[in-house]
Write an enzyme that holds these catalytic residues in place. Structure first.
Site, PDB file in Angstrom:
ATOM      1  N   ARG A  83       0.939  -1.191   0.068  1.00  0.00           N
ATOM      2  CA  ARG A  83      -0.008  -0.109   0.067  1.00  0.00           C
ATOM      3  C   ARG A  83       0.940   1.275  -0.026  1.00  0.00           C
ATOM      4  O   ARG A  83       0.480   2.264  -0.592  1.00  0.00           O
ATOM      5  CB  ARG A  83      -1.047  -0.061   1.279  1.00  0.00           C
ATOM      6  N   LYS A 186      -2.702   6.725   1.114  1.00  0.00           N
ATOM      7  CA  LYS A 186      -2.341   6.996   2.739  1.00  0.00           C
ATOM      8  C   LYS A 186      -1.560   8.106   2.751  1.00  0.00           C
ATOM      9  O   LYS A 186      -0.484   8.088   3.102  1.00  0.00           O
ATOM     10  CB  LYS A 186      -2.089   5.745   3.623  1.00  0.00           C
ATOM     11  N   GLU A 222     -16.367   6.114   4.183  1.00  0.00           N
ATOM     12  CA  GLU A 222     -15.753   5.430   5.497  1.00  0.00           C
ATOM     13  C   GLU A 222     -15.433   6.395   6.440  1.00  0.00           C
ATOM     14  O   GLU A 222     -16.150   7.575   6.477  1.00  0.00           O
ATOM     15  CB  GLU A 222     -14.263   5.208   4.954  1.00  0.00           C
TER      16      GLU A 222
HETATM   17  N1  PLP Z   1      -9.298   4.310   6.347  1.00  0.00           N
HETATM   18  C1  PLP Z   1      -8.536   5.423   6.791  1.00  0.00           C
HETATM   19  C2  PLP Z   1      -8.891   6.611   6.322  1.00  0.00           C
HETATM   20  C3  PLP Z   1      -7.526   5.259   7.577  1.00  0.00           C
HETATM   21  O1  PLP Z   1      -6.635   5.908   8.052  1.00  0.00           O
HETATM   22  C4  PLP Z   1      -7.278   3.850   8.069  1.00  0.00           C
HETATM   23  C5  PLP Z   1      -6.078   3.337   8.779  1.00  0.00           C
HETATM   24  O2  PLP Z   1      -5.013   3.116   8.447  1.00  0.00           O
HETATM   25  C6  PLP Z   1      -7.939   2.657   7.433  1.00  0.00           C
HETATM   26  C7  PLP Z   1      -9.128   3.069   6.624  1.00  0.00           C
HETATM   27  C8  PLP Z   1      -7.943   1.447   7.988  1.00  0.00           C
HETATM   28  O3  PLP Z   1      -6.863   0.560   7.281  1.00  0.00           O
HETATM   29  P1  PLP Z   1      -5.917  -0.357   7.933  1.00  0.00           P
HETATM   30  O4  PLP Z   1      -6.830  -1.395   8.199  1.00  0.00           O
HETATM   31  O5  PLP Z   1      -4.844  -0.832   6.769  1.00  0.00           O
HETATM   32  O6  PLP Z   1      -5.203   0.049   9.268  1.00  0.00           O
HETATM   33  C1  COI Z   2      -4.051   3.458  11.426  1.00  0.00           C
HETATM   34  O1  COI Z   2      -5.131   2.719  11.786  1.00  0.00           O
HETATM   35  O2  COI Z   2      -2.991   2.957  10.996  1.00  0.00           O
HETATM   36  C2  COI Z   2      -4.261   4.963  10.803  1.00  0.00           C
HETATM   37  O3  COI Z   2      -3.200   5.505  10.088  1.00  0.00           O
HETATM   38  C3  COI Z   2      -5.661   5.467  11.312  1.00  0.00           C
HETATM   39  C4  COI Z   2      -5.026   6.866  12.143  1.00  0.00           C
HETATM   40  C5  COI Z   2      -4.236   6.833  13.212  1.00  0.00           C
HETATM   41  C6  COI Z   2      -4.725   8.097  11.164  1.00  0.00           C
END
Ligand code: PLP
Ligand code: COI
Length: 341
Positions: A83, A186, A222
């Site tokens: 990612r 991200k 989301e």
């Molecule tokens: N959506 C957003 C905007 C986020 O910042 C995060 C955190 O990383 C997620 C979703 C969840 O992603 P993940 O499960 O890969 O941490």
């Molecule tokens: C995560 O879940 O790792 C995120 O980046 C979410 C938040 C702390 C921005």
């Protein structure tokens, strides 16, 4: 192993706590340098750096867990590496090769082993890789130099309530990302864009926000820092959208839900469907699984209530299974966990 750090492990916030080391790697003259170990928390750069003006920055978040056996387990790091490569491509930064990502992440955990929380405290080691443009200029163009850093911090739950239902505000007057913009990668700018909505929600007593798709304003996108899911008739349903971050936790929950005998649907989730869900929640590395007890719609004030104060049955089951795999309590049938030697 060195003795564990002296922290109140059972009451850690989701915040930055100083650890012993971070690791850094510079990209210059079209290539990556050597990985360096650093104990400073500071970064020095030119005031004209592209990150400071044009937002060239991307980050990741992943977690390591200490099991009952005291071993340290890292969850799905390769997905984060991938990612991060997409994020870099999305805003014209050099990709971090998977091997470099791995080396940096594994090294920073090892160096800060005494900060990996003990088993059973509801805490983990949050790992934050990030990259930003350090090259300077005034015209809008990609930087010619970059710095990749990974630091870690022991953390507790992102939402103070832990695994207890939170209330969310579904906002209509704010957008986080455009359909063909950067919502699916991200990058720091997405989070700056969401701050006002989050402040608005928090001022109203909500834990966070839920964004709608920014084009039609009809479908759930989301939550601020996490993906959204809803459950009805034994089906795990989660939004398909080009402007949401592809959550690794969400992908894992889809697999776990399927494994547990539930059906999975990844599709557009119309706002009206909120009245049909039996359980809803937010999921992400930081948020883990956070049950949502109530959703209020910003303009109408209409409320959808999901719980009597307790997480729903399937949400609970998913939570137990996810954490079980992450900590090693449940066999890792999916090959998601890397045990650090
Ligand atoms: N959506 C957003 C905007 C986020 O910042 C995060 C955190 O990383 C997620 C979703 C969840 O992603 P993940 O499960 O890969 O941490
Ligand atoms: C995560 O879940 O790792 C995120 O980046 C979410 C938040 C702390 C921005």
């Amino acid at each position: 192993m060195s003795e564990l750090a002296n922290l109140d492990w059972g009451n850690l916030p989701f915040d930055y706590i100083r650890t012993d080391y971070n690791v850094r790697c510079y990209w210059k003259d079209g290539k990556w340098g050597e990985l360096e170990v650093n104990s400073s928390e500071q970064v020095t750069m030119h005031m004209g750096a592209t990150v400071l003006h044009y937002g060239q920055e991307a980050f990741e978040g992943l977690k390591a867990f200490r099991g009952k056996d005291n071993k340290i387990r890292l969850f799905r790091w390769e997905e984060n590496a991938k990612r991060m490569q997409n994020s870099c491509n999305g805003i014209l930064m050099p990709e971090i090769p998977t091997e470099l990502f791995k080396k940096a992440v594994f090294k920073v955990i090892k160096l800060n082993e005494r900060f990996v929380p003990p088993y059973g405290k509801g805490a983990s080691l949050y790992i934050r890789p990030f990259i930003f443009g350090t090259g300077y200029g005034v015209g809008v163009k990609p930087s010619n130099e970059y710095l990749f850093i990974v630091f870690v911090s022991p953390v507790g739950p992102y939402f103070k309530t832990g695994f207890n239902p939170v209330n969310m505000l579904l906002v209509k007057n704010f957008d986080r990302a455009a359909p063909l913009g950067t919502g699916n990668i991200k990058v720091g700018g997405n989070y700056a864009a969401g701050l006002k909505a989050m402040k608005f929600a928090k001022a109203g007593g909500f834990a966070n926000v839920i964004f709608l798709d920014s084009k039609e304003k009809k479908y759930i996108d989301e939550c601020g820092p996490a993906n959204f899911f809803g459950i009805k008739n034994g089906t795990y349903i989660t939004p398909k959208s080009e402007s949401i971050l592809p959550s690794i936790t969400n992908k894992s929950l889809e697999k776990l839900a399927e494994h547990l005998g539930y059906k999975i649907e990844r599709r557009k989730v119309p706002l009206d469907e909120l009245s049909e869900f039996e359980e809803v929640g937010a999921c992400g590395t930081a948020a883990v699984i956070t049950p949502i007890g109530k959703i209020v719609i910003q303009d109408t004030g209409k409320e959808f209530v999901y719980t009597n104060g307790e997480p729903g049955k399937i949400t609970k089951e998913l939570y137990t299974n996810l954490l079980g795999v992450q900590t090693g309590d449940i066999p890792d049938e999916f090959g998601w966990v890397t045990i650090l030697d």
